[in-house]
Design a protein around this motif. Structure first.
Motif, PDB file in Angstrom:
ATOM      1  N   GLY A  71      41.874  58.549  36.367  1.00 46.02           N
ATOM      2  CA  GLY A  71      41.318  57.224  36.159  1.00 46.02           C
ATOM      3  C   GLY A  71      42.192  56.297  35.351  1.00 46.02           C
ATOM      4  O   GLY A  71      41.781  55.165  35.057  1.00 46.02           O
ATOM      5  N   LYS A 110      46.084  50.605  33.116  1.00 42.24           N
ATOM      6  CA  LYS A 110      45.325  50.385  34.359  1.00 42.24           C
ATOM      7  C   LYS A 110      44.160  51.384  34.430  1.00 42.24           C
ATOM      8  O   LYS A 110      44.342  52.588  34.381  1.00 42.24           O
ATOM      9  CB  LYS A 110      46.227  50.582  35.574  1.00 42.24           C
ATOM     10  CG  LYS A 110      45.488  50.393  36.915  1.00 42.24           C
ATOM     11  CD  LYS A 110      46.322  50.842  38.092  1.00 42.24           C
ATOM     12  CE  LYS A 110      47.450  49.869  38.367  1.00 42.24           C
ATOM     13  NZ  LYS A 110      48.186  50.254  39.626  1.00 42.24           N
ATOM     14  N   LYS A 112      41.668  52.880  36.846  1.00 38.07           N
ATOM     15  CA  LYS A 112      41.520  53.040  38.299  1.00 38.07           C
ATOM     16  C   LYS A 112      40.082  53.440  38.640  1.00 38.07           C
ATOM     17  O   LYS A 112      39.536  54.358  38.046  1.00 38.07           O
ATOM     18  CB  LYS A 112      42.496  54.103  38.807  1.00 38.07           C
ATOM     19  CG  LYS A 112      43.952  53.771  38.546  1.00 38.07           C
ATOM     20  CD  LYS A 112      44.868  54.907  38.963  1.00 38.07           C
ATOM     21  CE  LYS A 112      44.740  56.097  38.054  1.00 38.07           C
ATOM     22  NZ  LYS A 112      45.704  57.170  38.375  1.00 38.07           N
ATOM     23  N   LEU A 113      39.526  52.745  39.615  1.00 38.49           N
ATOM     24  CA  LEU A 113      38.162  53.055  40.041  1.00 38.49           C
ATOM     25  C   LEU A 113      38.143  54.060  41.186  1.00 38.49           C
ATOM     26  O   LEU A 113      37.066  54.481  41.610  1.00 38.49           O
ATOM     27  CB  LEU A 113      37.430  51.775  40.447  1.00 38.49           C
ATOM     28  CG  LEU A 113      37.331  50.714  39.342  1.00 38.49           C
ATOM     29  CD1 LEU A 113      36.539  49.518  39.827  1.00 38.49           C
ATOM     30  CD2 LEU A 113      36.709  51.284  38.088  1.00 38.49           C
ATOM     31  N   ASN A 114      39.302  54.443  41.689  1.00 42.17           N
ATOM     32  CA  ASN A 114      39.366  55.519  42.701  1.00 42.17           C
ATOM     33  C   ASN A 114      39.622  56.860  42.001  1.00 42.17           C
ATOM     34  O   ASN A 114      40.533  57.600  42.313  1.00 42.17           O
ATOM     35  CB  ASN A 114      40.468  55.239  43.721  1.00 42.17           C
ATOM     36  CG  ASN A 114      41.852  55.144  43.106  1.00 42.17           C
ATOM     37  OD1 ASN A 114      42.034  54.457  42.111  1.00 42.17           O
ATOM     38  ND2 ASN A 114      42.822  55.830  43.680  1.00 42.17           N
ATOM     39  N   ASN A 115      38.753  57.145  41.045  1.00 42.06           N
ATOM     40  CA  ASN A 115      38.890  58.366  40.239  1.00 42.06           C
ATOM     41  C   ASN A 115      37.855  59.422  40.591  1.00 42.06           C
ATOM     42  O   ASN A 115      37.584  60.317  39.820  1.00 42.06           O
ATOM     43  CB  ASN A 115      38.782  57.998  38.754  1.00 42.06           C
ATOM     44  CG  ASN A 115      37.477  57.291  38.427  1.00 42.06           C
ATOM     45  OD1 ASN A 115      36.646  57.085  39.304  1.00 42.06           O
ATOM     46  ND2 ASN A 115      37.311  56.901  37.177  1.00 42.06           N
ATOM     47  N   GLU A 121      40.372  59.662  45.122  1.00 46.36           N
ATOM     48  CA  GLU A 121      41.701  59.321  44.616  1.00 46.36           C
ATOM     49  C   GLU A 121      42.648  58.920  45.741  1.00 46.36           C
ATOM     50  O   GLU A 121      43.519  58.085  45.545  1.00 46.36           O
ATOM     51  CB  GLU A 121      42.269  60.498  43.834  1.00 46.36           C
ATOM     52  CG  GLU A 121      43.539  60.146  43.062  1.00 46.36           C
ATOM     53  CD  GLU A 121      43.960  61.242  42.108  1.00 46.36           C
ATOM     54  OE1 GLU A 121      44.919  61.005  41.339  1.00 46.36           O
ATOM     55  OE2 GLU A 121      43.350  62.313  42.126  1.00 46.36           O
ATOM     56  N   GLN A 126      41.600  51.023  46.782  1.00 46.32           N
ATOM     57  CA  GLN A 126      41.657  51.571  45.429  1.00 46.32           C
ATOM     58  C   GLN A 126      41.588  50.430  44.405  1.00 46.32           C
ATOM     59  O   GLN A 126      42.614  49.903  43.962  1.00 46.32           O
ATOM     60  CB  GLN A 126      42.950  52.373  45.245  1.00 46.32           C
ATOM     61  CG  GLN A 126      43.104  53.508  46.249  1.00 46.32           C
ATOM     62  CD  GLN A 126      44.433  54.230  46.134  1.00 46.32           C
ATOM     63  OE1 GLN A 126      45.344  53.789  45.414  1.00 46.32           O
ATOM     64  NE2 GLN A 126      44.572  55.348  46.835  1.00 46.32           N
ATOM     65  N   TYR A 128      41.006  48.406  40.809  1.00 52.47           N
ATOM     66  CA  TYR A 128      41.383  48.738  39.438  1.00 52.47           C
ATOM     67  C   TYR A 128      41.235  47.526  38.540  1.00 52.47           C
ATOM     68  O   TYR A 128      41.115  46.374  39.002  1.00 52.47           O
ATOM     69  CB  TYR A 128      42.829  49.262  39.384  1.00 52.47           C
ATOM     70  CG  TYR A 128      43.881  48.263  39.803  1.00 52.47           C
ATOM     71  CD1 TYR A 128      44.438  47.365  38.888  1.00 52.47           C
ATOM     72  CD2 TYR A 128      44.320  48.217  41.115  1.00 52.47           C
ATOM     73  CE1 TYR A 128      45.397  46.446  39.280  1.00 52.47           C
ATOM     74  CE2 TYR A 128      45.281  47.300  41.520  1.00 52.47           C
ATOM     75  CZ  TYR A 128      45.822  46.412  40.593  1.00 52.47           C
ATOM     76  OH  TYR A 128      46.762  45.495  40.980  1.00 52.47           O
ATOM     77  N   GLN A 181      46.440  41.182  43.273  1.00 45.62           N
ATOM     78  CA  GLN A 181      45.939  41.172  41.897  1.00 45.62           C
ATOM     79  C   GLN A 181      45.850  39.736  41.400  1.00 45.62           C
ATOM     80  O   GLN A 181      46.680  38.889  41.745  1.00 45.62           O
ATOM     81  CB  GLN A 181      46.894  41.994  41.030  1.00 45.62           C
ATOM     82  CG  GLN A 181      46.619  41.978  39.536  1.00 45.62           C
ATOM     83  CD  GLN A 181      47.669  42.774  38.784  1.00 45.62           C
ATOM     84  OE1 GLN A 181      47.802  43.979  38.981  1.00 45.62           O
ATOM     85  NE2 GLN A 181      48.436  42.090  37.938  1.00 45.62           N
TER      86      GLN A 181
END
Length: 524
Positions: A71, A110, A112-115, A121, A126, A128, A181
Motif C-alpha cells: 500500500g 504514495k 496505493k489503493l490497489n493494496n 495489486e 490502480q 493512489y 495525476q
C-alpha cells in the motif's frame, strides 16, 4: 538562467528515455522510473488560471520510485516549467509581465489503493494518493509597471513546497504503467509574479500540475521461497526452506506417487497421498507397514484385519463369528451373558437374573404364586356402584405386591369387567375406574408405575351368562395377569385392545322458574 535549467533537465532525461521496460514495481521489482509531462496553471496577483486550459504552461518531469509495501511507495520527483503571464492594457498594471522558471524537487509518499482492499495489486486500474513535501527553486524575469513607474522583476529564490495530488495508474503490461495525476503546489511565501503587494498569508502564489506519464520498473527477480528458482519460473512458490526441488521449483518425488519426498513416509515405494505416500495392497485404508493383515481388507481399528460380524473381534480370534450386528460380545467374540444362565443378554428378557431359556432367561414363577394371581379376582370387591375398594380386598392386593417384589422383571396387567345391567358407557367408565383403583393401591405400596397397566372393558367381555344373577356376579370381576418384558399384555391378547373410555355426561344446570305475579285487586 532559463536556458541553463532547460538544458540540464533535458540531458538528465536522455538516458532515462533509453531505459528498456522492466518488470512491474512490486515486492519482486521494487525500483521504478517515471517520465512525465505536466500542464501547469498559475494563480496569484495577476489572477487565476486554475482549470483554464488556455492559460496552461507545459514542462517535463522525472521521478524515482521505491516499493515499500503493497500500500505504500516512496519516490523522489523533479519537474520543470516556465510560467509566463502579462497584464491586459489598463491601470494599474499596464504593461506588466513576468516569466518565471520553476524547478520542483519533492519527496513523494504514495498511498496505493490497489493494496488488496479496493483493488488487487495487479489490477488494471490502480488509484493512489500522493503527499510530497519538497523544494521549489524560482528564477524570475519581467517588468512591473504601476502609475508610470517601471521596475525590473529579476530574482532567483528558493521556497519550501507543499504538494499533494491524486492519480490513477493504468497497468498496460508487465512492468509498464501509464498514469494521470492532478495536484497542487504551494511554495510557501513564494512570489512567482513579482508583484510587490503581498497578501498576509503564505499561500499567495501557487499552481496546479496536471500530469501524464509512463512508469517502468526494473530490478532483480525475487526468489520468495529461497529454493534457487526464480518466482516467475517457480511452479511451487511456497516450498519450505531446505527442501530439494527440481528445475520448476517443485519438491522432488523419487517414487513418482504424487507425494513429495519431504512429506513421503515411504519415499522409495509408490503409495497413496491419503497414507502419506505409503502403499496399501489390500486397499483397506491401512498402510502395509501398519497392517497386521496386509493382504486381506480389514478395519483400521483392528490394524487392518477383517471382522465379518462387526463385533470388534477379528475373524481369526472370533469363536462366535456370526454374532448379530450390535450385540455386545466378550474377548472371544461371543455374546455377553451377565447372569450366566446360558441365555445371551441380547435374547435374555431378564439379563440380570438367571432363568431358563424356556422362560426367555427369566426366573420361573412358583406354582403357588401363579395360583394366587388366578384366584385374586375372587377377593377383590368394591362399594356398590363405585370404584372404592373394600378393605376385604387389601390382603389380596398386598399378596400381589409381594409377588411383584419377588419378580422385579415381571409386569402386571389389570383388567376390570362389568355385567350388562345399566348403561353401557357407564359400565365401561366404572370398570376402568375400578381397575385404576386397584393399580393405585399397589403403586402406593412402592411398585413402580411403569410395571402396572390397567384397563376397563365394561360389559363387552363376559365369561358367564348375564341372564342370571350368578352369571352377572361372575362377569363383575377384576383379573390380574403377569408378563415378561417385551411380551404383550395378556389382557389385550385375550380381549383385544381396551375400548376408549367415553367422557362422563355433563349434568344440566337446574332451570329456575320465573316468579308468578299476582293480579292487582280491583277497586270498588
Amino acid at each position: 538562467m532559463k536556458h541553463l535549467l532547460t538544458t540540464c533537465l533535458a540531458l538528465g532525461l536522455i538516458p532515462l528515455a533509453a531505459t528498456p521496460p522492466a518488470q512491474a514495481q512490486t515486492a519482486d521489482k521494487k525500483t521504478a522510473i517515471s517520465l512525465f509531462g505536466s500542464a501547469y496553471e498559475y494563480k496569484g496577483n495577476y489572477g487565476s488560471g486554475f482549470w483554464d486550459w488556455s492559460s496552461n504552461n507545459y514542462g517535463p518531469g522525472i521521478s524515482f520510485n521505491r516499493y515499500l509495501s503493497p500500500g505504500l511507495d516512496l519516490g523522489l520527483r523533479g519537474g520543470y516549467v516556465e510560467i509566463k503571464k502579462s497584464t491586459d492594457a489598463g491601470a494599474p498594471f499596464y504593461g506588466s509581465n513576468f516569466a518565471t522558471n520553476i524547478v520542483n524537487v519533492n519527496l513523494a509518499l504514495k498511498l496505493k489503493l490497489n493494496n488488496g482492499w479496493a483493488f488487487k495489486e495487479d489490477a488494471f486500474i490502480q488509484p493512489y494518493l500522493l503527499a510530497a513535501p519538497g523544494w521549489t527553486y524560482t528564477s524570475r524575469e519581467g517588468t512591473f509597471n504601476r502609475n508610470g513607474q517601471t521596475l525590473d522583476l529579476a530574482e532567483d529564490k528558493s521556497y519550501f513546497d507543499v504538494f499533494g495530488a491524486a492519480g490513477i495508474n493504468f497497468r498496460l503490461a508487465d512492468g509498464v504503467g501509464l498514469f494521470v495525476q492532478t495536484g497542487q503546489h504551494i511554495p510557501l511565501k513564494a512570489n512567482l509574479d513579482g508583484d510587490l503587494t503581498r497578501d498576509d498569508n503564505a499561500f499567495d502564489d501557487r499552481f496546479l500540475e496536471h500530469t501524464v506519464g509512463l512508469t517502468v520498473a526494473f530490478g532483480k527477480m525475487k526468489d520468495a521461497d529461497g529454493d534457487g528458482v526464480a518466482d516467475r519460473k517457480d511452479k511451487c512458490p511456497n516450498t519450505p526452506q531446505g527442501v530439494a526441488v527440481d528445475a520448476t521449483g517443485c519438491p522432488l518425488d523419487g517414487d513418482k506417487d504424487g507425494v513429495p519426498d519431504y512429506q513421503d513416509k515411504c519415499p522409495t515405494e509408490a503409495g497413496l497421498a491419503a497414507l502419506e505416500g505409503c502403499p496399501d495392497r489390500d486397499s483397506d485404508g491401512v498402510r502395509d507397514g501398519d497392517d497386521a493383515c496386509p493382504d486381506t481388507p480389514g478395519k483400521a481399528e483392528l490394524r487392518g484385519c477383517p471382522d465379518a460380524d462387526n463385533d470388534g473381534v477379528t475373524d481369526a480370534s472370533d469363536k462366535c463369528p456370526d454374532t448379530p450386528a450390535g450385540v455386545a460380545v466378550d474377548a472371544n467374540g461371543c455374546p455377553l451373558d451377565k447372569d450366566g444362565d446360558g441365555v445371551p443378554d441380547y435374547q435374555d428378557r431378564c439379563p440380570n437374573r438367571p432363568g431358563p431359556a424356556s422362560n426367555k432367561g427369566c426366573p420361573e414363577m412358583k406354582v403357588e404364586e401363579k395360583k394366587k394371581l388366578q384366584e385374586a379376582t375372587k377377593f377383590i370387591q368394591f362399594d356398590f356402584n363405585k370404584a372404592t375398594l373394600k378393605p376385604i380386598s387389601f390382603p389380596t392386593l398386598d399378596g400381589l405386591v409381594q409377588i411383584l417384589n419377588a419378580y422385579p422383571d415381571y409386569s402386571l396387567g389389570i383388567s376390570a369387567h362389568a355385567d350388562n345391567k345399566g348403561d353401557d358407557n357407564y359400565n365401561l367408565r366404572l370398570s376402568d375406574e375400578r381397575a385404576a383403583s386397584a393399580r393405585t393401591y399397589m403403586l402406593s405400596k412402592g411398585i413402580p408405575a411403569e410395571r402396572i397397566v390397567s384397563h376397563g372393558y365394561g360389559e363387552s367381555k363376559p365369561i358367564a351368562d348375564n341372564a342370571t344373577e350368578a352369571g352377572r356376579a361372575v362377569n363383575r370381576r377384576v383379573e390380574f395377569d403377569v408378563y415378561l418384558p417385551g411380551d404383550p399384555n395378556p389382557a389385550e391378547t385375550k380381549y383385544g385392545p381396551a375400548p376408549a373410555i367415553p367422557p362422563a355426561p355433563v349434568k344440566a344446570a337446574p332451570v329456575k322458574k320465573a316468579p308468578v305475579k299476582k293480579a292487582a285487586p280491583k277497586r270498588r
